[in-house]
Scaffold this active site. Structure first.
Site, PDB file in Angstrom:
ATOM      1  N   SER A 165       0.832  -1.198   0.000  1.00 51.23           N
ATOM      2  CA  SER A 165       0.000   0.000   0.000  1.00 51.23           C
ATOM      3  C   SER A 165       0.870   1.252   0.000  1.00 51.23           C
ATOM      4  O   SER A 165       1.707   1.426  -0.879  1.00 51.23           O
ATOM      5  CB  SER A 165      -0.968  -0.045   1.181  1.00 51.23           C
ATOM      6  OG  SER A 165      -1.941   0.959   1.101  1.00 51.23           O
TER       7      SER A 165
ATOM      8  N   ASP B 281     -10.180  -4.734  -5.533  1.00 49.97           N
ATOM      9  CA  ASP B 281      -9.613  -3.883  -4.494  1.00 49.97           C
ATOM     10  C   ASP B 281     -10.339  -2.541  -4.525  1.00 49.97           C
ATOM     11  O   ASP B 281     -10.207  -1.780  -5.487  1.00 49.97           O
ATOM     12  CB  ASP B 281      -8.114  -3.698  -4.747  1.00 49.97           C
ATOM     13  CG  ASP B 281      -7.403  -2.922  -3.647  1.00 49.97           C
ATOM     14  OD1 ASP B 281      -8.087  -2.317  -2.799  1.00 49.97           O
ATOM     15  OD2 ASP B 281      -6.155  -2.915  -3.645  1.00 49.97           O
TER      16      ASP B 281
ATOM     17  N   HIS C 153      -7.487  -5.114  -0.192  1.00 54.56           N
ATOM     18  CA  HIS C 153      -6.260  -4.327  -0.303  1.00 54.56           C
ATOM     19  C   HIS C 153      -5.083  -4.967   0.424  1.00 54.56           C
ATOM     20  O   HIS C 153      -3.974  -4.432   0.372  1.00 54.56           O
ATOM     21  CB  HIS C 153      -6.533  -2.925   0.256  1.00 54.56           C
ATOM     22  CG  HIS C 153      -5.529  -1.903  -0.102  1.00 54.56           C
ATOM     23  ND1 HIS C 153      -5.179  -1.610  -1.406  1.00 54.56           N
ATOM     24  CD2 HIS C 153      -4.773  -1.075   0.684  1.00 54.56           C
ATOM     25  CE1 HIS C 153      -4.266  -0.653  -1.416  1.00 54.56           C
ATOM     26  NE2 HIS C 153      -3.987  -0.321  -0.160  1.00 54.56           N
TER      27      HIS C 153
END
Length: 266
Positions: free
Chosen positions: A95, A217, A245
């Site tokens: 991320s 996602d 995610h």
């Protein structure tokens, strides 16, 4: 300051293996890698750490001045690499840490052998033809909600970020992780995460890069992974058959296999 203590750095795995550094995302800590790390440790030297303000890092090292942008986190990564002295590392960033890795590798490319960007997003806000997944108003409302009631925000957002509503224990885990984070630190990190625009940094990447996105996602749609792939010269892109995610939790075996394949190379 002892950099390794500051970030609670742990080194495991094979002494003679390639070095793989695992970097967690917003609201998490190194425990997020627990389903991936054991298999990696059989082949590689694995470096785990907590961003300052997360997990069991030294919270006294946190300051809003240093950590109001991703540059402060990128500098930490560089300092950890230098302190370990293990040679070039494969940096696996989840991320927001994917962009932290991009910034670090652009600043000190000699410290990095490869980059693996897991569910990356260089900008979360839609802009012209670019689709980041959120409008500017969406992000403003998200940050306002976080400011007014961080624990409530965590309970709502963590399951959305995780996806997999049929596996509520995953959302519960992420909620609990968010709730362990100091709200003031979370507010600053959230702004650094959701308001950053690192699109221009992608074309500057010179180390071999592998992008792994989830098929489903809600935080980083597939158009984002496609954009990152198009912008980083010579990069590789794979779409994991994963939902959410955090594929290192929702699809750990496939995530691990993808990491191993890229580190070991053809």
């Amino acid at each position: 300051m002892d950099v390794l203590r500051r970030n609670r750095v742990t080194v495991t795995g094979r002494d003679d293996g390639p070095v793989v550094m695992l970097a967690h995302g917003f609201g998490c800590d190194q425990n997020l890698w627990r389903l991936v790390a054991p298999e990696l440790e059989k082949r590689f030297r694995v470096v785990l750490f907590d961003h300052v303000g997360a997990g069991r890092s030294d919270a006294s090292a946190w300051s809003p001045e240093r950590y109001s942008s991703l540059d402060g986190y990128a500098e930490d990564v560089i300092e950890i690499c230098r302190a370990l002295g293990l040679g070039p590392v494969t940096f696996v960033g989840h991320s927001v840490s994917s962009m932290i890795g991009v910034l670090a590798a652009n600043q000190e490319p000699g410290l990095f052998d490869r980059l693996i960007l897991l569910t990356p997003s260089p900008s979360y806000i839609d802009d012209g033809d670019y689709r980041g997944g959120f409008s500017a108003q969406d992000i403003d409302e998200l940050l306002e909600s976080l400011d007014s009631n961080y624990l409530g925000w965590s309970a709502v957002m963590a399951p959305v970020i995780m996806g997999n509503p049929d596996r509520p224990e995953l959302g519960d885990e992420l909620t609990n992780s968010f709730c362990r984070t100091d709200p003031e630190i979370a507010r600053v990190f959230a702004r650094a995460t959701f308001l950053s625009d690192n699109r221009a940094d992608l074309a500057k990447v010179t180390v071999p890069t592998f992008i792994a996105q989830s098929a489903r996602d809600s935080i980083a749609p597939r158009e984002v992974g496609d954009f990152v792939h198009a912008q980083i010269p010579g990069s590789e892109l794979v779409t994991l058959d994963a939902t959410g995610h955090c594929p290192q939790l929702s699809a750990p075996e496939e995530t691990t296999e993808a990491i191993i394949a890229f580190v070991q190379g053809p």
